[in-house]
Motif scaffolding. Sequence first.
Motif, short mmCIF file in Angstrom:
data_model
loop_
_atom_site.label_atom_id
_atom_site.label_comp_id
_atom_site.label_asym_id
_atom_site.label_seq_id
_atom_site.Cartn_x
_atom_site.Cartn_y
_atom_site.Cartn_z
N TYR A 56 0.83 -1.20 0.00
CA TYR A 56 0.00 0.00 0.00
C TYR A 56 0.87 1.25 0.00
O TYR A 56 0.63 2.19 -0.76
CB TYR A 56 -0.94 0.01 1.21
CG TYR A 56 -1.94 1.13 1.15
CD1 TYR A 56 -3.15 0.96 0.51
CD2 TYR A 56 -1.68 2.37 1.73
CE1 TYR A 56 -4.08 1.98 0.44
CE2 TYR A 56 -2.60 3.39 1.67
CZ TYR A 56 -3.80 3.20 1.02
OH TYR A 56 -4.70 4.22 0.96
N VAL A 57 1.87 1.28 0.86
CA VAL A 57 2.74 2.46 0.94
C VAL A 57 3.52 2.66 -0.35
O VAL A 57 3.68 3.79 -0.82
CB VAL A 57 3.68 2.35 2.16
CG1 VAL A 57 4.74 3.43 2.14
CG2 VAL A 57 2.88 2.43 3.45
N ILE A 58 3.96 1.57 -0.97
CA ILE A 58 4.70 1.69 -2.23
C ILE A 58 3.77 2.11 -3.37
O ILE A 58 4.08 3.02 -4.14
CB ILE A 58 5.40 0.35 -2.56
CG1 ILE A 58 6.54 0.10 -1.57
CG2 ILE A 58 5.93 0.37 -3.99
CD1 ILE A 58 7.13 -1.27 -1.66
N ALA A 59 2.60 1.48 -3.47
CA ALA A 59 1.70 1.73 -4.59
C ALA A 59 0.95 3.06 -4.47
O ALA A 59 0.69 3.71 -5.48
CB ALA A 59 0.70 0.58 -4.72
N ARG A 60 0.59 3.44 -3.28
CA ARG A 60 -0.25 4.63 -3.12
C ARG A 60 0.39 5.71 -2.27
O ARG A 60 -0.28 6.61 -1.78
CB ARG A 60 -1.59 4.20 -2.51
CG ARG A 60 -2.34 3.22 -3.40
CD ARG A 60 -3.64 2.77 -2.82
NE ARG A 60 -4.48 3.82 -2.32
CZ ARG A 60 -5.39 4.47 -3.05
NH1 ARG A 60 -5.53 4.19 -4.31
NH2 ARG A 60 -6.13 5.40 -2.50
N GLY A 61 1.70 5.66 -2.10
CA GLY A 61 2.41 6.61 -1.25
C GLY A 61 2.27 8.05 -1.69
O GLY A 61 2.07 8.95 -0.88
N ARG A 62 2.38 8.30 -3.01
CA ARG A 62 2.27 9.67 -3.50
C ARG A 62 0.86 10.23 -3.21
O ARG A 62 0.72 11.37 -2.79
CB ARG A 62 2.54 9.73 -4.99
CG ARG A 62 2.48 11.11 -5.57
CD ARG A 62 2.80 11.10 -7.04
NE ARG A 62 4.09 10.47 -7.28
CZ ARG A 62 5.18 11.13 -7.66
NH1 ARG A 62 5.12 12.41 -7.85
NH2 ARG A 62 6.31 10.48 -7.86
N GLY A 63 -0.15 9.41 -3.42
CA GLY A 63 -1.51 9.85 -3.14
C GLY A 63 -1.73 10.11 -1.65
O GLY A 63 -2.47 11.01 -1.27
N MET A 64 -1.07 9.32 -0.80
CA MET A 64 -1.18 9.52 0.64
C MET A 64 -0.65 10.90 1.01
O MET A 64 -1.28 11.63 1.78
CB MET A 64 -0.37 8.45 1.39
CG MET A 64 -0.96 7.07 1.34
SD MET A 64 0.12 5.84 2.09
CE MET A 64 -0.03 6.25 3.81
N ALA A 65 0.49 11.26 0.45
CA ALA A 65 1.08 12.57 0.74
C ALA A 65 0.19 13.69 0.23
O ALA A 65 0.01 14.71 0.91
CB ALA A 65 2.46 12.66 0.12
N GLU A 66 -0.38 13.54 -0.96
CA GLU A 66 -1.24 14.58 -1.52
C GLU A 66 -2.50 14.75 -0.69
O GLU A 66 -2.95 15.88 -0.45
CB GLU A 66 -1.58 14.25 -2.96
CG GLU A 66 -0.41 14.37 -3.90
CD GLU A 66 -0.67 13.79 -5.28
OE1 GLU A 66 -1.79 13.28 -5.51
OE2 GLU A 66 0.25 13.85 -6.11
N ARG A 67 -3.10 13.64 -0.24
CA ARG A 67 -4.31 13.74 0.58
C ARG A 67 -4.00 14.38 1.93
O ARG A 67 -4.79 15.18 2.45
CB ARG A 67 -4.96 12.37 0.75
CG ARG A 67 -5.73 11.92 -0.48
CD ARG A 67 -6.42 10.61 -0.25
NE ARG A 67 -5.50 9.47 -0.19
CZ ARG A 67 -4.98 8.88 -1.26
NH1 ARG A 67 -5.28 9.29 -2.46
NH2 ARG A 67 -4.16 7.85 -1.12
#
Length: 125
Positions: A56-67
Amino acid sequence: MDFFWWLLWIFWFTAYIYVVIVVITDLFRDEELNGWLKALWIIALVFVPFLTALVYVIARGRGMAERARARYATAPEVDDYRPAASASPADDIAKAKALLDAGSITQGEFEALKSKALGNQYFGA
């Protein structure tokens, strides 16, 4: 030596719990992901927790930071408050003086209203 390993395991377990909480928080914050995919991520976290959190952190890390950035960008800044002067300070002070003369407010309350009408911060006494 056992104490060192015990501390190391406590550290890793705490870090893992933190990552799981961040992943779950991000899942519920994401408005683009539908409910079934969110449920699938949660189920995967239950059955294969370490691998799922890592993926999850690898695949969606950029989106996590943006949110997270978007969430903090919309948060109001409370500590920058500065009271503004009244549109008609003379009228406000006159009304407060009338209240003081009528005995409706005390001298301290009059001073607070006068200070507020002039745009000053009043901390009270």
